[in-house]
Design a protein around this motif. Structure first.
Motif, PDB file in Angstrom:
ATOM      1  N   LEU A1939       0.849  -1.205   0.000  1.00  0.00           N
ATOM      2  CA  LEU A1939       0.000   0.000   0.000  1.00  0.00           C
ATOM      3  C   LEU A1939       0.878   1.246   0.000  1.00  0.00           C
ATOM      4  O   LEU A1939       0.636   2.201  -0.747  1.00  0.00           O
ATOM      5  N   THR A1940       1.865   1.212   0.880  1.00  0.00           N
ATOM      6  CA  THR A1940       2.764   2.337   1.007  1.00  0.00           C
ATOM      7  C   THR A1940       3.353   2.645  -0.360  1.00  0.00           C
ATOM      8  O   THR A1940       3.424   3.802  -0.780  1.00  0.00           O
ATOM      9  N   ALA A1941       3.759   1.585  -1.028  1.00  0.00           N
ATOM     10  CA  ALA A1941       4.409   1.788  -2.336  1.00  0.00           C
ATOM     11  C   ALA A1941       3.408   2.361  -3.341  1.00  0.00           C
ATOM     12  O   ALA A1941       3.778   3.171  -4.211  1.00  0.00           O
ATOM     13  N   ALA A1942       2.138   1.895  -3.226  1.00  0.00           N
ATOM     14  CA  ALA A1942       1.163   2.297  -4.244  1.00  0.00           C
ATOM     15  C   ALA A1942       0.571   3.686  -3.972  1.00  0.00           C
ATOM     16  O   ALA A1942      -0.039   4.288  -4.860  1.00  0.00           O
ATOM     17  N   ALA A1943       0.727   4.177  -2.707  1.00  0.00           N
ATOM     18  CA  ALA A1943       0.041   5.434  -2.336  1.00  0.00           C
ATOM     19  C   ALA A1943       0.583   6.629  -3.143  1.00  0.00           C
ATOM     20  O   ALA A1943       1.726   6.617  -3.616  1.00  0.00           O
ATOM     21  N   GLU A1944      -0.229   7.654  -3.283  1.00  0.00           N
ATOM     22  CA  GLU A1944       0.248   8.880  -3.968  1.00  0.00           C
ATOM     23  C   GLU A1944       1.220   9.611  -3.051  1.00  0.00           C
ATOM     24  O   GLU A1944       1.164   9.481  -1.822  1.00  0.00           O
ATOM     25  N   GLU A1945       2.051  10.375  -3.706  1.00  0.00           N
ATOM     26  CA  GLU A1945       3.154  11.015  -2.995  1.00  0.00           C
ATOM     27  C   GLU A1945       2.674  11.714  -1.717  1.00  0.00           C
ATOM     28  O   GLU A1945       3.225  11.507  -0.641  1.00  0.00           O
ATOM     29  N   GLN A1946       1.581  12.552  -1.845  1.00  0.00           N
ATOM     30  CA  GLN A1946       1.212  13.396  -0.696  1.00  0.00           C
ATOM     31  C   GLN A1946       0.750  12.584   0.510  1.00  0.00           C
ATOM     32  O   GLN A1946       0.881  13.003   1.647  1.00  0.00           O
ATOM     33  N   HIS A1947       0.161  11.353   0.260  1.00  0.00           N
ATOM     34  CA  HIS A1947      -0.329  10.579   1.410  1.00  0.00           C
ATOM     35  C   HIS A1947       0.704   9.625   1.973  1.00  0.00           C
ATOM     36  O   HIS A1947       0.496   9.022   3.004  1.00  0.00           O
ATOM     37  N   ARG A1948       1.815   9.475   1.270  1.00  0.00           N
ATOM     38  CA  ARG A1948       2.715   8.374   1.644  1.00  0.00           C
ATOM     39  C   ARG A1948       3.310   8.575   3.032  1.00  0.00           C
ATOM     40  O   ARG A1948       3.354   7.662   3.848  1.00  0.00           O
ATOM     41  N   ALA A1949       3.731   9.845   3.298  1.00  0.00           N
ATOM     42  CA  ALA A1949       4.401  10.110   4.574  1.00  0.00           C
ATOM     43  C   ALA A1949       3.487   9.743   5.736  1.00  0.00           C
ATOM     44  O   ALA A1949       3.904   9.109   6.718  1.00  0.00           O
ATOM     45  N   HIS A1950       2.246  10.076   5.590  1.00  0.00           N
ATOM     46  CA  HIS A1950       1.291   9.784   6.664  1.00  0.00           C
ATOM     47  C   HIS A1950       1.202   8.272   6.907  1.00  0.00           C
ATOM     48  O   HIS A1950       1.217   7.817   8.046  1.00  0.00           O
ATOM     49  N   LEU A1951       1.188   7.542   5.810  1.00  0.00           N
ATOM     50  CA  LEU A1951       1.080   6.070   5.911  1.00  0.00           C
ATOM     51  C   LEU A1951       2.279   5.477   6.615  1.00  0.00           C
ATOM     52  O   LEU A1951       2.151   4.636   7.517  1.00  0.00           O
ATOM     53  N   VAL A1952       3.473   5.947   6.167  1.00  0.00           N
ATOM     54  CA  VAL A1952       4.703   5.384   6.760  1.00  0.00           C
ATOM     55  C   VAL A1952       4.715   5.704   8.246  1.00  0.00           C
ATOM     56  O   VAL A1952       5.084   4.851   9.077  1.00  0.00           O
ATOM     57  N   ALA A1953       4.295   6.906   8.567  1.00  0.00           N
ATOM     58  CA  ALA A1953       4.274   7.284   9.977  1.00  0.00           C
ATOM     59  C   ALA A1953       3.366   6.357  10.794  1.00  0.00           C
ATOM     60  O   ALA A1953       3.666   6.065  11.954  1.00  0.00           O
ATOM     61  N   CYS A1954       2.295   5.909  10.199  1.00  0.00           N
ATOM     62  CA  CYS A1954       1.441   4.945  10.932  1.00  0.00           C
ATOM     63  C   CYS A1954       2.095   3.576  11.022  1.00  0.00           C
ATOM     64  O   CYS A1954       1.946   2.841  12.008  1.00  0.00           O
ATOM     65  N   PHE A1955       2.799   3.204   9.972  1.00  0.00           N
ATOM     66  CA  PHE A1955       3.267   1.819   9.780  1.00  0.00           C
ATOM     67  C   PHE A1955       4.476   1.505  10.657  1.00  0.00           C
ATOM     68  O   PHE A1955       4.577   0.464  11.272  1.00  0.00           O
ATOM     69  N   LEU A1956       5.427   2.533  10.734  1.00  0.00           N
ATOM     70  CA  LEU A1956       6.691   2.228  11.423  1.00  0.00           C
ATOM     71  C   LEU A1956       6.485   1.889  12.902  1.00  0.00           C
ATOM     72  O   LEU A1956       7.059   0.913  13.387  1.00  0.00           O
ATOM     73  N   PRO A1957       5.690   2.602  13.621  1.00  0.00           N
ATOM     74  CA  PRO A1957       5.535   2.234  15.045  1.00  0.00           C
ATOM     75  C   PRO A1957       5.037   0.792  15.209  1.00  0.00           C
ATOM     76  O   PRO A1957       5.468   0.102  16.127  1.00  0.00           O
ATOM     77  N   ILE A1958       4.136   0.435  14.308  1.00  0.00           N
ATOM     78  CA  ILE A1958       3.631  -0.942  14.437  1.00  0.00           C
ATOM     79  C   ILE A1958       4.783  -1.925  14.284  1.00  0.00           C
ATOM     80  O   ILE A1958       4.946  -2.859  15.084  1.00  0.00           O
ATOM     81  N   LEU A1959       5.612  -1.689  13.272  1.00  0.00           N
ATOM     82  CA  LEU A1959       6.730  -2.618  13.033  1.00  0.00           C
ATOM     83  C   LEU A1959       7.658  -2.638  14.233  1.00  0.00           C
ATOM     84  O   LEU A1959       8.106  -3.706  14.678  1.00  0.00           O
ATOM     85  N   ILE A1960       7.947  -1.424  14.729  1.00  0.00           N
ATOM     86  CA  ILE A1960       8.920  -1.359  15.829  1.00  0.00           C
ATOM     87  C   ILE A1960       8.338  -2.063  17.061  1.00  0.00           C
ATOM     88  O   ILE A1960       9.064  -2.711  17.810  1.00  0.00           O
ATOM     89  N   SER A1961       7.027  -1.996  17.199  1.00  0.00           N
ATOM     90  CA  SER A1961       6.447  -2.663  18.377  1.00  0.00           C
ATOM     91  C   SER A1961       6.660  -4.174  18.344  1.00  0.00           C
ATOM     92  O   SER A1961       6.544  -4.842  19.352  1.00  0.00           O
ATOM     93  N   PHE A1962       6.935  -4.699  17.143  1.00  0.00           N
ATOM     94  CA  PHE A1962       7.166  -6.148  17.074  1.00  0.00           C
ATOM     95  C   PHE A1962       8.584  -6.564  17.452  1.00  0.00           C
ATOM     96  O   PHE A1962       8.876  -7.731  17.547  1.00  0.00           O
ATOM     97  N   LEU A1963       9.474  -5.557  17.604  1.00  0.00           N
ATOM     98  CA  LEU A1963      10.875  -5.918  17.869  1.00  0.00           C
ATOM     99  C   LEU A1963      11.042  -6.292  19.345  1.00  0.00           C
ATOM    100  O   LEU A1963      10.300  -5.827  20.209  1.00  0.00           O
ATOM    101  N   LEU A1964      12.041  -7.120  19.612  1.00  0.00           N
ATOM    102  CA  LEU A1964      12.308  -7.550  20.981  1.00  0.00           C
ATOM    103  C   LEU A1964      13.715  -7.093  21.357  1.00  0.00           C
ATOM    104  O   LEU A1964      14.613  -7.086  20.496  1.00  0.00           O
TER     105      LEU A1964
END
Length: 2047
Positions: A1939-1964
């Protein structure tokens, strides 16, 4: 009756019963007691003994009947032997007292007899315990005998036998007295007494030495006297006595001192002389005989001679086979001497001579044929040959010095004739029995069998010449390879010695006999032989008149050859028919005038020649009509007719000719009559209508001629009586082992029976039994039987007035004669009239008016009261047929009334027997006269008659008649069952055993009653159980009867009972009774035993087998049959019996019994059965210590050893089977094949050695076939290398089965090898002899099949090892190439067709397998390239063997392909319908000749399919490119290249273009396939259909044939229709799958064709407007499809047929009907799924061959079917896999949706609408799921939606309402609880989100992305528990990444900002990582990896986020540090391992 079951007699119950019931009750009690006493404890017996003895002895006074007294005596004896013996003397005294009693009244007699019987059994059981009391007893009994009547004498003799048996040597003081008494009884007037005396003497001779020492001569003379006037049973008993005593005298060593001084040692010569005296002089002493001899009056009575003959056989059988082998030459010379010139008396008259010859033949057959094994038989045959040579010298000497004392010499010559006849007959029979095992005998030049036989052909006596011919015929049947050679030899001699009369007749007999043998030789003789014989015959006939000295012989020989030629059948005869018809026309005068002139000319001799010639011609035409019915067209019949009138005229003139020329014409004229009658009887009566009255006049004269003194009833009537009625007339008419000699006694003294010399023409006829010589009766008798047969045919075709006239004539002629002559005339007339009634009944004709009926009735009634019982029997049958023909109930009732009246008034035996039988017979043809009054009257009268104890005959006939009525009256009889049953029982319990005929009739009654009761016998009501008890009681009485035929009846009654009420028959008793009688000397008893066993083993084989073995173990002394059940079981005993038995019906039954036992028990008792078969087969190994193994040089010694192992253990002499015959060995080999197939059905462990060994270790009782493989191979090897060709065929068949079944079984100890590999030397050695030049073609053909199976099985991978077997095939291929010139001259041409086609088929099989292996390798190769770690070694191995196999074939492929094509072309010609016969090539095809076309057909039919497939593969492999340069140019000696159809070489163009040649070949293969597939017969083999379909697949695998079928639409449609029909008629999935594959290829061809046309059109039109392009594909511009012309329509029809058959719910008609419950899902079988999948693949390809409009018309159907399959089969499976059908339907959907037609402008709108509707249908599936048990699989439906979204143009799915519903479905699925479903959903969304068209993907993203992110956020709290949940999260992460890859330029930053915390929460962090679960660790790694990818991509957002949240940053850093090292490793791993999801995607990636 239950009350009778107690130890002591229940006197209370007993006293309440009626008189007769008491008798039954007593018998039942005694029976129970007999079973009870042996198992009761001693104490119990002693306690009750006194009372029991009292009860038993009191019964003595109750005048017990015969069965009761015997049981009583047995029980007393057992009681004393198990209990105390002190009161036994009182019992003995009491018995003696009863015997001494002076009361002579008949009522007291049973008591006396009971006392006698008791004494016998007491002494038998207790023997010497009884001390010296026996002298008084014996004295008393002997004294009683002086004034006893016959029953008394009978019982006394049997009692004395028992006393002697019990006392043994202790009884010596009484021996002389007993001997004297028995002597007088041995010549008693009662036959039963004679039998009993013989048994007594047989027992006596065990201890009484004087019988076979000092008194030997008088004993022998006594036996001869006893034979006089004896019956069959007496002859059997006395011959047993005589034979045993003589054998004893010869072998005895021990002689007591007292007898020493006056005892001479008896030598074999003495014994033979004694027997010889009886044979030659009969029973009169020497002195009287000499007086009579001087007067020349004495003639030995026949019964003495027959009795002595049987004694010879007993004598030799007692001494045994080994004795016979040692003394054979002495024995043979003595036996032959009996008919030699040293005893002119024995052979002075022809009838005596024939009688003696029969006896001698019988002795030789029964001893040499019955006792000796094959090896000894060959030695015996050599001895007989020596005898032939000696006799030949005598004859030659006598003929050569003919001038000296000619008189003596001629007698020498004539007297030697009988010896020669006997020797030749036995030699013929011996070789006939040995079959091909006699080959070594004929190859042995020192013996010179053939030379000996052929040298005798010139003997002066005609009977010797005939028998020599016959002997040659036997040799030819046994050794078919000799037929042609012998024919050539005889024809050559015949032509060379044309002027010698003996040679002309002798050699013509031989040729005729050999021609008669051809039909028994499946391999036939060359077709050209017919022509040679025809030429010789014509030459003889034409030259007959040249030399009067031999004109008679030439005339006879010529016609005999033509008559014999006819037996070769229409194929041969049709070529000679015109010449034969011409000869036929010329032999008779053409007009009555010529006949008159003939009469005036000529003398006796010319008339003799003429009559002989004409009789021969008649015979030849009769032979033609019988053997060539196929040629009897109307035209031929018209040409046969002209000579008939003059033949009939001559018949009328015969008597005057005979008067003019005297007696010499008597025989020729009789023979002429006989032959004319015989011919007319087989011609259609219409043909000679005009001559009816003339012929009938002659027939009447012949039938009523009074000078005939011969009573011919015995041969005329049996065929006219019903076979069941013949049982009344005693054993002579029944089948016995002695039938061959006993027949003479039937025929009265004037004829001894038939003999070959009476009618030489019978030498080529078919005959009843394989090896017995035809026995035509003398002409005087034959003419009567021919006349009566013809009368029967004609009577039904003449007018009524004529019938009346004829009948009156016959009646008058009977009235005019008196006495014995009248009887003879009556006999002839009745037999003729009975035959005519038979014909009338068969053709449903009517008899005629009242007068005719009256005359007919008078005729029959007269005979019904004849003195001759046979005639009465025939008359009763005749009367019943008369009623049948008249079929008028009043008439029938009248007939019955006549008999009623007669029976009431008459008192004489004759009329009472005749009329009582008539009553029974009337029922036979009228299905019961359905009036109860009539039935009651019949039954009443017969009851009365059957109780007439003054005449046993009347009783027997009345009871027999009653049994017929019981059988035929049906349900009407039920009221009479009970009284009849008690009557039968009463008689069984009271009729003396001597009246066997009454007992036999009683047995038939009981049998009929049991049948009438039928299944009712199972009932439990008291009435039924009483009936059942009575039946069982009756059986028990009959089982105890001394007469064997009554015992046989008992067995068949028990068999019936067992069928109807199996629970109530005591099986162990029945089985023990059967085992006891298994080797009885009575044929009918053996038959009954085996028939019963056959029925029992169908239900309870295991129990029967166990009981048999248990019985033998229990009873040590009683049980001594000739078979050894103890060691080899009942099965082995039956096999042994099969080997000894000569009766074909019995052998058939034994085989069936064994087969039933095998099918039910072989798997459980595997070792036992295999050992049995092995013993039988191994017993032959010592006979042919395998000669044919020549291990070739290159074979290593080890392999040579292997072979020697196979024959080494043949020296163990402990075979249970001594030298079994080849037919038994063949049966054993067949059994092994059956055992293998039984094991195949029983389970896989039999063919898996690892599994078998495991299970064997677990339970040692288990047994598996694979563990016996060595034995199997050894048996197959022994059989395949035997001398017997039949056995070789069976052995090769066995080998083939073994190779096929065990080829794939791996060898656990050597991985990569198979278990059969170790046996390759044996297989090679077994096959090699079959390719030797002298091997018959059928064996070679079978061996070719085995070769191909062996090579194709892939057992041997090493080419050098394969080469040995391959070499055999190569050698046979060379033979094929040698062509017709090198053909075998021994057999019919069709055999070389067989061999050639077998070779070609074998090569075809090898080639097919080689190509298939190569294909598989390519697949493996492709596959193994994908798998990196494939082991190079194994791969190289495999390719080597496949390409190696192909290399082996490649060398000969050029030749093979030509031969294959030629064979296919032959086959194509042979399958043409008959109307094209004229177009077939005149000289035949490549491999068949025109004359043998019919014989060749079956060989083509059995081999064409594989050849077709191989040819198709070869053409495919060459891509139809290769055309031989020399094709058509070289004209080889045989047309190996396929000749063009139906054109001769002159019109054929010399060189055809490659295109033409290819087209020809293409049409040849296609034509043959379509012709076959159009209508494969219901019996067509599956292999053929599949091979044919595979051939078509191969054909359409390459472009050129596809272009042919693609371009010819009609051809395509026709082929599809044929396949459709095949699918409809054949259920087999293999066939249907293969057919669908062909359909796919046809469709593919059509697609290619359409593409090609479109492409070429585009190229041609270049830049022209697209609109103007014509539409290609079906449906043109209208979209219409024409059924029958349309390929698309045909394809759809076929696919619908397959789909609806597998999923009936798809049929809309059915869905509406209540028969199919809505929405119930069926799981298809694997085959069903494969069929559906294949059909769907085809469906999705259909639009490609339509025009756009056409595609629109088929699309709804296709969509309906594809979505239907999806809907019906989308069911969740356990493992989350997709069902095969779902995968296929999704695949098909994808193919369809992405079809170019969806976007073609002409069809786009229509497609869009239809596809939208289809999507709605898919969406609707969800809504139906509500109340179903089995949920629909959401994943499948979601995938289908995704396929729609991804594969169609956007306007299909972007319609708002549809899009909304689709999104809805995804939403609900995302919330699913099932991780697998969620996971799949993510994957599908992943692909949708990436859709290039934003209008498609955006709505989905907007609706579903938030919830996906939400789901991931939830996961922070709940970590994944297992791999499935982990995978869901991973897929979710992937989707968001995308999705991130497919999103239009202006919305992408917002998406990544949502996505990264989720990923980081999976780290141990480091600490947590150690303790975390595997799933958490994997998630940690995956998240880290994703971060590493995303971070660099969106660095700005990443940095911003890190800066804003230090905690996150810290967490990330620590994770990166902690994993720094491992990440390098892990990332490489992750890159390589695409995770579990991709493995599913591989299978279901439809997008």
């Amino acid at each position: 009756m239950e009350l009778a079951h107690s130890l002591l007699l229940n006197e209370e119950a007993y006293n309440q019963l009626g008189e007769f019931q008491k008798v039954e009750f007593i018998f039942e009690w005694l029976q129970f007691l007999e079973k009870l006493l042996p198992v009761t404890s001693r104490a119990d017996i002693r306690e009750n003994q006194k009372k029991l003895v009292e009860q038993l002895t009191s019964l003595l006074n109750n005048s017990p009947g015969p069965p009761t007294r015997r049981l009583l005596a047995k029980n007393l004896a057992v009681l004393y032997s198990t209990g105390d013996t002190f009161s036994v003397y009182q019992t003995i005294d009491k018995c003696n007292e009863l015997i001494r009693s002076k009361d002579d009244s008949p009522s007291y007699l049973p008591t006396k007899l009971a006392a006698v019987v008791c004494l016998g059994y007491l002494y038998k059981k207790l023997g010497r315990i009884l001390g010296n009391s026996f002298t008084d007893t014996v004295g008393n009994v002997l004294k009683a005998m002086k004034n006893a009547e016959s029953q008394g004498r009978y019982e006394i003799m049997l009692s004395l036998q028992n006393i002697l048996n019990g006392l043994g040597a202790a009884a010596i003081p009484c021996h002389r007295d007993i001997y004297k008494a028995a002597r007088s009884c041995l010549t008693d007037r009662s036959m039963a007494v004679r039998c009993a005396a013989a048994k007594c003497l047989l027992e006596l001779q065990n201890e009484a030495i004087f019988m076979w020492s000092t008194d030997l001569d008088s004993v022998v003379t006594l036996c001869f006297k006893s034979f006089e006037g004896s019956n069959y049973d007496v002859r059997l008993a006395v011959s047993k006595l005589l034979g045993t005593i003589l054998a004893r005298a010869l072998t005895s060593k021990q002689i007591t001192a007292s007898t020493k001084h006056n005892f001479r040692r008896v030598s074999l010569e003495d014994v033979m002389e004694l027997l010889g005296t009886g044979f030659l002089r009969g029973s009169c002493g020497f002195l009287r005989a000499s007086g009579d001899m001087l007067k020349g009056t004495s003639s030995v009575s026949r019964d003495v001679r027959v009795g002595v003959t049987q004694a010879y056989v007993v004598f030799v059988s007692t001494l045994g086979a080994q004795w016979l082998e040692r003394n054979f030459s002495t024995f043979l010379s003595h036996i032959l001497d009996l008919v030699s010139q040293s005893h002119p008396k024995a052979v002075q008259s022809a009838t005596d001579a024939i009688g003696c010859r029969r006896c001698v033949s019988f002795i030789l057959r029964a001893t040499v044929g019955g006792l000796l094994g094959e090896k000894a038989q060959i030695a015996a045959a050599k001895e007989i040959c020596q005898a032939l040579w000696k006799l030949k010298k005598v004859v030659d000497a006598a003929i050569s010095d003919g001038n000296l004392e000619t008189k003596i010499n001629t007698t020498d010559v004539t007297a030697s004739q009988h010896v020669l006849v006997c020797a030749l007959q036995e030699l013929g029979s011996l070789i006939h029995g040995l079959g091909t095992t006699a080959a070594p005998l004929l190859q042995d030049s020192s013996t010179g069998v053939l030379e000996a036989v052929i040298s005798v052909i010139l003997h002066p006596s005609i009977s010797v010449r005939l028998t020599a011919g016959w002997c040659l015929r036997c040799i030819a049947v046994a050794l078919p390879s000799h037929v042609s050679l012998l024919l050539d030899r005889c024809i050559e001699r015949l032509s060379a010695l044309k002027s010698c009369p003996e040679a002309v007749t002798g050699y013509s007999f031989a040729v005729a006999a050999l021609l008669g043998a051809v039909k028994y030789c499946p391999l036939g003789i060359p077709h050209g032989k017919g022509k040679v014989i025809m030429t010789v015959a014509e030459d003889l006939l034409c030259s007959a008149s040249q030399n009067s000295r031999i004109s008679l012989q030439r005339m006879q020989a010529g016609w005999l050859l033509i008559a014999a030629l006819m037996t070769l059948g229409p194929a041969v005869v049709q070529h000679h028919l015109p010449r034969i018809l011409l000869l036929w026309k010329c032999i008779f005068p053409s007009s009555p005038k010529d006949l008159e002139t003939e009469k005036t000319r000529g003398d006796a001799f010319t008339w003799q020649v003429t009559l002989e010639g004409r009789a021969g011609a008649l015979c030849a035409i009769k032979s033609f009509v019988s053997h060539c019915a196929g040629l009897l067209t109307d035209e031929v019949v018209q040409r046969l007719l002209p000579p008939l009138p003059s033949a009939v005229d001559l018949l009328a003139q015969l008597s005057s000719i005979y008067k003019s020329y005297g007696n010499s014409l008597k025989t020729p004229s009789t023979v002429y009559r006989q032959k004319l009658y015989e011919l007319l009887a087989v011609l259609p009566p219409k043909a000679y209508e005009g001559d009816f009255s003339a012929i009938l006049k002659e027939l009447v004269t012949d039938l009523t001629v009074t000078d005939s003194q011969i009573d011919a009833s015995a041969f005329l009537l049996p065929s006219l009586c019903h076979e069941n009625d013949l049982l009344l007339l005693g054993p002579l008419l029944q089948e016995t082992d002695h039938r061959f000699i006993e027949e003479q006694l039937l025929l009265g003294n004037s004829i001894a029976g038939g003999s070959l010399e009476y009618d030489p023409y019978s030498i080529y006829e078919k005959f009843a039994k394989g090896d017995s010589v035809p026995k035509p009766l003398p002409p005087a008798l034959s003419v009567i039987s021919a006349a009566s047969r013809l009368f029967g045919v004609m009577f039904s075709h003449i007018t009524e007035s004529h019938r009346l006239q004829v009948l009156e004539q016959l009646l008058n002629s009977i009235k005019q004669t008196k006495g014995s002559r009248q009887q003879i005339v009556q006999l002839h007339v009745v037999s003729a009239f009975s035959t005519s009634l038979k014909h009338l009944a068969n053709c449903k004709g009517s008899l005629g008016s009242e007068e005719v009926r009256r005359s007919a009735l008078m005729l029959v009634m007269g005979a019904l009261e004849s003195i001759n019982p046979l005639l009465r029997c025939a008359a009763a049958e005749c009367l019943a047929r008369l009623a049948q023909v008249v079929s008028d109930s009043a008439f029938t009732a009248g007939l019955a009334q006549v008999s009623f009246d007669k029976l009431k008034s008459a008192r004489d035996v004759v009329s009472r027997t005749g009329h009582s039988l008539a009553l029974g017979c009337l029922y036979r043809y009228l299905g019961g006269i359905s009036s109860t009054q009539h039935l009651n009257a019949c039954v009443g009268i017969l009851y009365t008659l059957s109780q007439d104890s003054t005449s046993p005959d009347v009783q027997a006939w009345a009871l027999h008649s009653l049994s017929l009525i019981v059988d035929l009256a049906g349900p009407l009889y039920h009221v009479h069952v009970e009284p009849t049953l008690s009557l039968v029982l009463m008689l069984l319990l009271s009729v003396p055993p001597a009246y066997t005929e009454v007992h036999q009739s009683l047995g038939r009654c009981l049998n009929a009653l049991i049948t009438t009761l039928g299944p009712e016998l199972q009932g439990s009501s008291t009435a039924v159980s009483a009936l059942r008890t009575s039946c069982l009681l009756g059986c028990a009485v009959m089982q105890d009867n001394p007469d064997c035929l009554v015992q046989a009846q008992a067995i068949s009654c028990l068999q019936q009972l067992h069928m109807f009420a199996p629970r109530h028959v005591n099986l162990s008793n029945l089985v023990s009774c059967l085992c006891m009688n298994l080797c009885s000397s009575y044929l009918l008893l053996r038959r009954a035993v085996v028939a019963c066993l056959r029925q029992l083993v169908q239900r309870e084989a295991a129990e029967v087998s166990e009981y048999a073995v248990a019985l033998v173990k229990e009873s040590k002394e009683d049980f001594t049959p000739d078979v050894n059940i103890r060691e080899i079981g009942l099965e082995g005993a039956l096999l042994g019996l099969l080997d000894k038995e000569l009766d074909p019906r019995l052998c058939q039954d034994i085989k069936e019994t064994l087969t039933h036992m095998l099918t039910s028990m072989a798997v459980e008792k595997l070792s036992f059965w295999l050992k049995l078969c092995k013993d039988v087969l191994a017993a032959s190994a010592d006979f042919n210590t395998v000669a044919s193994i020549d291990t070739t040089q290159e074979e290593e010694t080890a392999k040579g050893d292997d072979v020697s192992v196979l024959t080494s253990d043949s020296d163990d002499r402990f075979h249970p089977f001594r030298n079994p015959r080849w037919s038994t060995r063949v049966f054993a080999a067949e059994c092994v094949c059956k055992i293998i197939s039984q094991c195949e059905n029983a389970g896989s462990a039999h063919f898996d050695i690892t599994l078998a060994q495991e299970r064997k270790q677990r339970d040692s009782r288990d047994d598996f076939l694979v563990l016996h493989l060595a034995d199997l191979v050894r048996m197959a090897f022994m059989a395949a290398t035997d001398h017997s060709d039949q056995l070789r065929l069976s052995g090769l068949q066995m080998l083939q089965i073994i190779v096929r079944k065990f080829a794939a079984v791996p060898e656990p100890e050597f991985p990569g090898h198979v278990i059969l590999e170790q046996y390759q030397a044996n297989v090679g050695a077994a096959l090699r002899p079959a390719f030797a030049p002298e091997t018959p073609p059928d064996v070679t053909a079978k061996a070719c099949q085995v070769c191909s199976a062996w090579i194709a099985s892939g057992v041997v991978s090493d080419l050098n090892d394969l080469r040995r077997v391959h070499q055999l095939l190569v050698s046979s291929l060379l033979k094929v190439q040698a062509g017709k010139e090198a053909q075998n001259e021994q057999y019919n041409e069709s055999t070389s067709t067989m061999e050639v086609l077998a070779v070609l088929k074998a090569w075809a099989e090898v080639y097919i397998v080689a190509i298939e292996k190569q294909k598989n390798q390519c697949d493996i190769h492709k596959h193994s390239l994908k798998i990196v770690n494939s082991s190079e070694e194994s791969y190289r191995d495999v390719t080597f063997s496949a390409s190696g196999l192909l290399d082996l074939v490649q060398a000969d492929l050029g030749t093979l392909s030509k031969l294959w094509l030629a064979a296919l072309q032959d086959f194509a010609l042979l399958t043409l319908p008959p109307e094209y016969a004229s177009q077939l090539p005149a000289e035949g095809g490549t491999f068949y000749t025109a004359e043998t076309i019919e014989n060749a057909r079956p060989h083509y039919y059995s081999s064409w399919a594989l050849i077709l497939y191989a040819t198709a593969l070869w053409l495919t492999s060459t891509g139809f490119i290769v055309v031989d340069p020399d094709e058509g140019v070289t004209n080889l000696s045989r047309p190996v290249t396929p000749t063009t159809m139906c054109q001769d070489s002159s019109t054929r163009p010399l060189v055809k273009s490659p295109e033409d040649v290819n087209t020809d070949r293409f049409h040849l293969i296609l034509g043959i396939s379509v012709e076959f597939l159009c209508s494969p017969g219901s019996d067509a083999a599956m292999e053929n259909i599949i091979a044919c379909l595979h051939a078509l697949q191969a054909l359409f695998d390459v472009p050129w044939p596809r272009s042919k079928i693609g371009g010819d639409q009609e051809l395509g449609v026709e082929l599809l229709n044929v396949l459709h029909r095949l699918i409809l008629t054949r259920e087999s999935p293999d066939i249907q799958l293969a057919a669908l594959e062909v359909v796919r290829l046809i469709l593919f061809a059509a697609q290619e064709h359409v593409k090609e046309k479109r492409r070429s059109a585009e190229v041609d039109d270049g830049a022209a407007e697209k609109e103007t392009l014509p539409e290609f594909g079906e449906g043109k511009d209208t979209g219409g499809l024409v059924p029958g012309k349309s390929l698309v329509f045909a394809t759809l029809e076929l696919c619908v047929c397959i789909l609806v058959r597998q999923l009936p719910q798809l049929n809309p008609k059915l869905t509406c009907s209540p028969a199919v419950p809505p929405g119930k899902h069926l799981l298809l079988s694997e085959d069903g799924s494969r069929l559906v999948a294949a059909a769907l693949v085809i469906l999705s390809d259909v639009p490609a061959i339509c025009s756009p409009e056409g595609s629109v018309s088929v699309l709804p159907t296709i969509l309906y079917l594809i979505i239907g399959v999806l809907k019906e089969t989308a069911v969740k499976l356990q493992d989350g896999q997709l069902p095969l059908t779902v995968a296929a339907s999704l695949q098909a959907l994808k193919g369809l949706l992405s079809s170019p037609m969806a976007r073609a402008e002409k069809s786009q709108n229509a497609w869009t609408d239809l596809l939208r509707s289809a999507l709605v249908t898919v969406l609707d599936c969800w809504d139906q799921v509500d109340g179903l048990l089995q949920e629909l699989d959401e994943i499948s439906l979601l995938t289908a939606i995704t396929v729609f979204v991804m594969s169609t143009s956007p306007e299909v799915t972007t319609v708002e309402c549809l899009q909304k519903r689709c999104i809805e479905k995804f939403k609900t699925t995302l919330d699913s609880k099932d991780p697998l479903v969620q996971c799949k959903c993510y994957q599908l969304l992943h692909s949708i989100f990436q859709h290039p068209n934003k209008t498609v993907s955006y709505p989905y993203i907007h609706s579903l992305a938030p919830s996906i992110v939400g789901k991931l956020q939830e996961t922070e709290k709940a970590k994944p528990e297992n791999a499935a949940e982990l995978q869901v999260i991973q897929e979710g992460i992937k989707v968001v990444t995308a999705l991130t890859a497919a999103a239009e330029e202006q919305h992408r930053a917002h998406l990544v900002a949502c996505f990264l915390p989720i990923l980081i929460s999976f780290l141990l962090d480091e600490n947590a990582l150690v303790s975390a679960t595997i799933s958490a660790k994997n998630l940690h790694e995956f998240a880290l990896q994703t971060l590493m990818q995303i971070g660099p991509q969106y660095s700005s957002v990443f940095k911003k986020l890190m800066a804003s949240s230090p905690t996150m940053k810290a967490r990330l850093e620590s994770a990166i540090k902690g994993n720094q090292e491992s990440i390098k490793v892990k990332t490489t791993k992750h890159a390589k391992n695409p995770g579990k999801s991709s493995s599913i995607q591989l299978k279901t990636n439809f997008l």
